[in-house]
Design a protein around this motif. Structure first.
Motif, PDB file in Angstrom:
ATOM      1  N   MET A  79      -3.628  -1.252  -2.696  1.00  0.00           N
ATOM      2  CA  MET A  79      -2.270  -1.784  -2.861  1.00  0.00           C
ATOM      3  C   MET A  79      -1.384  -0.791  -3.619  1.00  0.00           C
ATOM      4  N   ASN A  83       1.970   0.905  -2.340  1.00  0.00           N
ATOM      5  CA  ASN A  83       3.217   0.691  -3.088  1.00  0.00           C
ATOM      6  C   ASN A  83       3.917   2.015  -3.408  1.00  0.00           C
ATOM      7  N   GLN A  92      10.431  -2.334  -0.598  1.00  0.00           N
ATOM      8  CA  GLN A  92       9.790  -3.224  -1.557  1.00  0.00           C
ATOM      9  C   GLN A  92       8.482  -3.734  -0.952  1.00  0.00           C
ATOM     10  N   LEU A  93       7.361  -3.479  -1.635  1.00  0.00           N
ATOM     11  CA  LEU A  93       6.099  -4.090  -1.217  1.00  0.00           C
ATOM     12  C   LEU A  93       6.069  -5.524  -1.740  1.00  0.00           C
ATOM     13  N   VAL A  94       5.812  -6.477  -0.846  1.00  0.00           N
ATOM     14  CA  VAL A  94       5.639  -7.862  -1.305  1.00  0.00           C
ATOM     15  C   VAL A  94       4.228  -8.301  -0.952  1.00  0.00           C
ATOM     16  N   ASN A  95       3.473  -8.584  -2.018  1.00  0.00           N
ATOM     17  CA  ASN A  95       2.072  -8.954  -1.859  1.00  0.00           C
ATOM     18  C   ASN A  95       2.000 -10.471  -1.722  1.00  0.00           C
ATOM     19  N   LEU A  96       1.441 -10.936  -0.608  1.00  0.00           N
ATOM     20  CA  LEU A  96       1.380 -12.375  -0.332  1.00  0.00           C
ATOM     21  C   LEU A  96      -0.076 -12.837  -0.483  1.00  0.00           C
ATOM     22  N   VAL A  97      -0.283 -13.896  -1.232  1.00  0.00           N
ATOM     23  CA  VAL A  97      -1.636 -14.392  -1.505  1.00  0.00           C
ATOM     24  C   VAL A  97      -2.029 -15.414  -0.438  1.00  0.00           C
TER      25      VAL A  97
END
Lengths: 328, 328
Positions: A79, A83, A92-97
């Motif tokens: 990640m 990034n 923009q990196l958006v980390n989704l759980v």
């Protein structure tokens, strides 16, 4: 924007030109900038990007149980690598759980709803609904790993799991071990299945199916469980290939509890070269995964697609040197 | 939508009513649904939400070095607790990584640009630019922890770090230890400073400033460094309060390397009750942080603000029982 135009005594079009970098006279610009400060206007970037048909955001998804993600430092390193590349291109990196079926359903909508321009997807299995949405929409994406049903033409990045597993098993066997077992994790992932294949190839005719303990995840608890199984089946076991460093750390814990010395009685090797590898006692001999580089190249492949380039067919495999420490 | 209307032979308004759940005749609905399938139309949720002035997304930010986040299982547990609450309210948690000044700058724009409706912010220090943007914009937010400059009226959630640190130090002293030191991490955070205050309070007149080793982060490497410092200053040290479990794990490693037995020669206690605590050898006596619950309540406080409620003044502190295991 209406309030800014009224306060500055100019048209909304002129305000828009100042905000979007077009030409206006110096006097008008000064009046508008003063008005912006006065009314506290903040441009809505989401709205502006929407007009441009882009969000300047890229999703980062790991399709593993979150408990596992949290204890696998490699995923974090992937990640951070992604990034860094996205950030330097102003994305923009958006980390989704993904922690429930409800998360999966909502995320498929998020991915198809214009919130992101692309995605990096780690550890997808065949038939994952998120993979399906991404490929159906032709969302610019890169897969880390290679799910069996990945459509041709979608780029992926990874390592040669078969070759790496074969190499470290051969190296372990070369230390004189006679009864070598494997704790095989996550064989429903391409990585897990490939590591087992490499182990088999290395042992050839000496391979014994009952010396493979199948465990669900690349984690510490699975390592403990697998080690107990192997020792029950073959108490004289003298070598173990653990499918990841976290699995190896769990195996070492069981060996310690049972009073077996490592590497004296049993040689243990792992896979990943994550921070786990240097914190176990003894430190792990393992396969180095270039996790940051994997993330960086995955992000770069998404950016290339966003730049209109067609990715090369097939995937990219990065080299994985063996790091030999003290556990075997 | 234009293509769907043309294929179905109806107006765009009728298509819009079907998509947004309004009334249309059964025949028109069937024609439109067939046309949607035919032209492959996907509604742009980002656009629709923008009209509604909402994104249905909440940012999750941790203002610590990413390397630390990756090895601190508590932060992951806080995120999963927040995700579960947001998910069940159909909000998307978007986790944003802060790894450089450039990330910080871009994220402040993202937060103010309409991409998220609110934010959960973990581990903010005083004067953080992200905190400033959130408070200036009055973005509905909850802080985990309590930066010194947090504006009145902004909700925060946390634990009583002073009281918890005092309690575990007293418990350690009660095992008969005479020369107790502390590895004090991150005293530039409220949590770090408060844990040191609690340690001081517990020892009272027995407190010796030279038995406090200051280290930068709540991590393993800091724990090793701090333990070496303490033993150099006081070789007869017989007790250590480590400011987190990861710090304690690093301290145990140094004690093992130097041949000191734990808890025989030195009693060690940690803070967090993270997975680290059960994997060290011996297992750690520590303070339990209800990490998932902290995340859940932080998310809940954001949702309440989005629902138009004014948060109660002040913060919420959750209980932190001591878990006594084998390391002291």
């Amino acid at each position: 924007m209406h309030d800014v135009a009224a306060a500055a005594g100019v048209s909304r079009g002129t305000v828009s030109r100042v905000i979007n970098g077009g030409y206006v006279s110096g006097a008008a610009r000064a009046a508008i900038e003063a008005a912006i400060a006065e009314v506290g206007y903040v441009p809505n970037t989401a709205a502006r990007n929407l007009v441009m048909q882009r969000s300047q955001a890229v999703a980062f998804l790991v399709l593993e149980p979150p408990s596992l993600i949290l204890e696998d430092p490699n995923i974090g390193a992937i990640m951070l690598g992604a990034n860094a590349v996205l950030s330097s291109a102003d994305y923009q990196l958006v980390n989704l759980v993904v922690d429930s079926a409800r998360d999966t359903e909502r995320i498929t909508k998020y991915l198809s709803g214009g919130f992101v321009d692309g995605a990096v997807i780690v550890s997808a299995r065949a038939n994952d609904p998120i993979t399906r949405v991404v490929t159906d929409l032709a969302l610019p994406a890169t897969f880390v790993g290679h799910p069996a049903d990945l459509k041709q033409g979608i780029p992926f990045i990874g390592i040669d799991n078969v070759g790496s597993a074969r190499a470290i098993t051969e190296r372990l066997a070369a230390t004189g071990r006679k009864r070598i077992g494997m704790i095989a994790a996550a064989v429903d992932r391409d990585s897990g299945a490939d590591r087992l294949t490499g182990f088999r190839q290395a042992l050839g005719r000496r391979f014994k199916p009952n010396l493979v303990a199948h465990v669900p995840f690349y984690d510490y608890a699975s390592g403990m469980e697998g080690m107990r199984q192997l020792l029950q089946r073959e108490p004289r076991l003298d070598g173990v290939f653990a499918a990841s460093d976290a699995v190896a750390a769990g195996a070492l814990q069981v060996l310690r509890e049972l009073g077996r010395s490592v590497p004296g009685d049993v040689g243990v090797v792992g896979f990943d070269d994550s921070p786990w590898a240097q914190r176990t006692d003894p430190a792990l001999s393992t396969v180095h995964q270039p996790a940051k580089e994997i993330g960086a190249q995955a992000a770069d492949l998404v950016l290339r697609q966003l730049g209109g380039k067609t990715p090369e067919p097939g995937g990219i495999l990065l080299p994985t040197p063996i790091v030999w420490r003290a556990s075997a």
